[in-house]
Design a protein around this motif. Structure first.
Motif, short mmCIF file in Angstrom:
data_model
loop_
_atom_site.label_atom_id
_atom_site.label_comp_id
_atom_site.label_asym_id
_atom_site.label_seq_id
_atom_site.Cartn_x
_atom_site.Cartn_y
_atom_site.Cartn_z
N VAL A 1 15.69 -4.15 14.40
CA VAL A 1 15.55 -2.56 14.25
C VAL A 1 14.13 -2.55 14.59
O VAL A 1 13.65 -1.45 15.25
CB VAL A 1 15.68 -2.40 12.81
N MET A 2 13.02 -3.23 14.16
CA MET A 2 11.50 -2.98 14.31
C MET A 2 11.23 -3.11 15.84
O MET A 2 10.47 -2.32 16.17
CB MET A 2 10.87 -4.01 13.46
N ASP A 3 11.88 -4.13 16.53
CA ASP A 3 11.75 -4.18 17.88
C ASP A 3 12.26 -2.73 18.64
O ASP A 3 11.55 -2.35 19.78
CB ASP A 3 12.76 -5.32 18.77
N GLN A 4 13.27 -2.25 18.20
CA GLN A 4 13.80 -1.02 18.53
C GLN A 4 13.09 0.27 18.50
O GLN A 4 12.70 1.28 19.31
CB GLN A 4 15.25 -0.78 18.51
N CYS A 5 12.33 0.33 17.23
CA CYS A 5 11.30 1.31 16.97
C CYS A 5 10.07 1.19 17.71
O CYS A 5 9.58 2.28 18.21
CB CYS A 5 10.75 1.30 15.57
N ARG A 6 9.66 -0.10 18.15
CA ARG A 6 8.56 0.00 18.93
C ARG A 6 8.80 0.13 20.36
O ARG A 6 8.25 0.96 21.04
CB ARG A 6 7.93 -1.58 19.14
N LEU A 7 9.96 -0.16 20.84
CA LEU A 7 10.52 0.29 22.17
C LEU A 7 10.77 1.84 22.50
O LEU A 7 10.62 2.13 23.44
CB LEU A 7 11.82 -0.37 22.51
N ALA A 8 10.76 2.42 21.23
CA ALA A 8 11.06 3.92 21.32
C ALA A 8 9.80 4.78 21.22
O ALA A 8 10.03 5.76 21.52
CB ALA A 8 11.89 4.28 20.02
N GLY A 9 8.67 4.01 21.01
CA GLY A 9 7.36 4.63 21.33
C GLY A 9 6.60 4.66 20.11
O GLY A 9 5.55 5.22 20.07
N VAL B 1 0.78 -1.17 -0.07
CA VAL B 1 0.00 0.01 0.10
C VAL B 1 1.01 1.34 -0.17
O VAL B 1 1.88 1.36 0.69
CB VAL B 1 -0.69 -0.13 1.10
N VAL B 2 0.61 2.26 -0.77
CA VAL B 2 1.33 3.53 -0.98
C VAL B 2 1.04 4.53 0.38
O VAL B 2 -0.08 4.53 0.68
CB VAL B 2 0.92 4.13 -2.23
N SER B 3 2.00 4.47 1.13
CA SER B 3 1.74 5.44 2.28
C SER B 3 1.97 7.06 1.72
O SER B 3 2.49 7.39 1.26
CB SER B 3 2.99 5.22 3.18
N LYS B 4 0.82 7.87 2.29
CA LYS B 4 0.70 9.01 1.75
C LYS B 4 1.32 10.13 2.84
O LYS B 4 1.86 11.34 2.52
CB LYS B 4 -0.72 9.46 1.75
N LYS B 5 1.40 9.47 3.94
CA LYS B 5 2.03 10.60 5.32
C LYS B 5 3.59 10.33 5.08
O LYS B 5 4.17 9.90 4.68
CB LYS B 5 1.58 9.94 6.44
N ASN B 6 4.07 11.59 5.94
CA ASN B 6 5.49 11.87 6.18
C ASN B 6 5.67 10.89 7.12
O ASN B 6 5.10 11.03 8.27
CB ASN B 6 5.67 13.23 6.44
N ALA B 7 6.65 10.01 6.78
CA ALA B 7 6.96 8.91 7.74
C ALA B 7 8.50 9.19 8.14
O ALA B 7 9.40 10.05 7.59
CB ALA B 7 6.78 7.66 7.01
N ILE B 8 8.72 8.43 9.23
CA ILE B 8 10.26 8.43 9.64
C ILE B 8 10.80 7.19 8.95
O ILE B 8 10.44 6.01 9.21
CB ILE B 8 10.28 8.10 11.12
N ALA C 1 12.76 11.30 17.10
CA ALA C 1 12.02 11.63 15.83
C ALA C 1 10.55 11.60 16.09
O ALA C 1 9.56 12.33 15.84
CB ALA C 1 12.20 10.35 14.73
N VAL C 2 10.04 10.53 17.00
CA VAL C 2 8.63 10.41 17.41
C VAL C 2 8.24 11.76 18.46
O VAL C 2 7.15 11.99 18.47
CB VAL C 2 8.45 9.02 18.08
N ALA C 3 9.25 11.88 19.18
CA ALA C 3 8.76 13.29 20.02
C ALA C 3 8.62 14.59 19.16
O ALA C 3 7.68 15.23 19.65
CB ALA C 3 10.11 13.74 20.96
N ASP C 4 9.33 14.72 18.10
CA ASP C 4 8.96 15.69 17.21
C ASP C 4 7.75 15.82 16.14
O ASP C 4 6.91 16.69 15.90
CB ASP C 4 10.10 16.03 16.22
N LYS C 5 7.46 14.25 15.78
CA LYS C 5 6.35 14.06 15.18
C LYS C 5 5.74 12.80 15.74
O LYS C 5 5.71 11.68 15.20
CB LYS C 5 6.47 13.55 13.63
#
Length: 139
Positions: free
Chosen positions: A117-125, A56-63, A92-96
C-alpha cells in the motif's frame, strides 16, 4: 365624541410580530456554519494502531488509507483492492497536491500488505507517506 371612539376601535388591532429578520438571521448562521465546517474523511473501519514513542500529531488535512487486521484495504469508507490504491491516491493527490498520505494500519495486519500500500501511494505521486501510530502514553 362618537368619531373618536370609532377611530380608537378601528386602530386597536392586535399587534403582529414580524419574524422575517429572525428567519434571515438563522439562515445566515446556517450558511456560516456550513462554510466553516471542516469535513474529515475517515477510513471507515476500526483499527488498533501500534504504539510508538516518537509519534507526532499531524495538523494537516491528510489523505487516509486504512488496512484492517485481516489485510483488507479501505479508502473513503469503502473496501478497495490493493491494486486500485494507486488510482485512488493519484486522484486524491491531484485534488490536494500538498496533502500527506497517512496509512492507518492495524498492528496485526500483514506487513507485506502495508508495504504494498505504501509503495502504491508513492507510485501515485504522493511525496510524503507515513504510517499512523498511537502515542506510547495512550494519547
Amino acid at each position: 365624541m362618537i368619531r373618536v371612539r370609532d377611530s380608537l376601535r378601528r386602530n386597536s388591532s392586535t399587534p403582529e410580530v414580524n419574524i422575517s429578520p429572525l428567519i434571515d438571521l438563522v439562515f445566515l448562521l446556517l450558511i456560516f456554519f456550513m462554510v466553516t465546517t471542516s469535513f474529515v474523511k475517515e477510513t471507515g473501519i476500526d483499527i488498533n494502531r501500534p504504539q510508538a514513542e516518537t509519534s507526532v500529531v499531524s495538523k494537516k488535512n491528510a489523505i487516509l488509507v486504512g488496512i484492517a487486521e485481516d489485510g483488507s484495504v479501505h479508502y473513503d469508507g469503502k473496501p478497495i483492492d490493493v491494486r486500485s490504491v494507486r488510482l485512488h491516491i493519484a486522484r486524491a493527490v491531484a485534488d490536494k497536491p500538498d496533502a500527506d498520505v497517512v496509512v492507518i494500519a492495524d498492528k496485526a495486519c500483514p506487513t507485506g500488505t502495508l508495504i504494498r500500500v505504501m509503495d502504491q501511494c508513492r507510485l501515485a505521486g504522493a511525496s510524503r507517506v507515513s504510517v499512523a501510530t498511537q502515542n506510547k502514553g495512550g494519547a
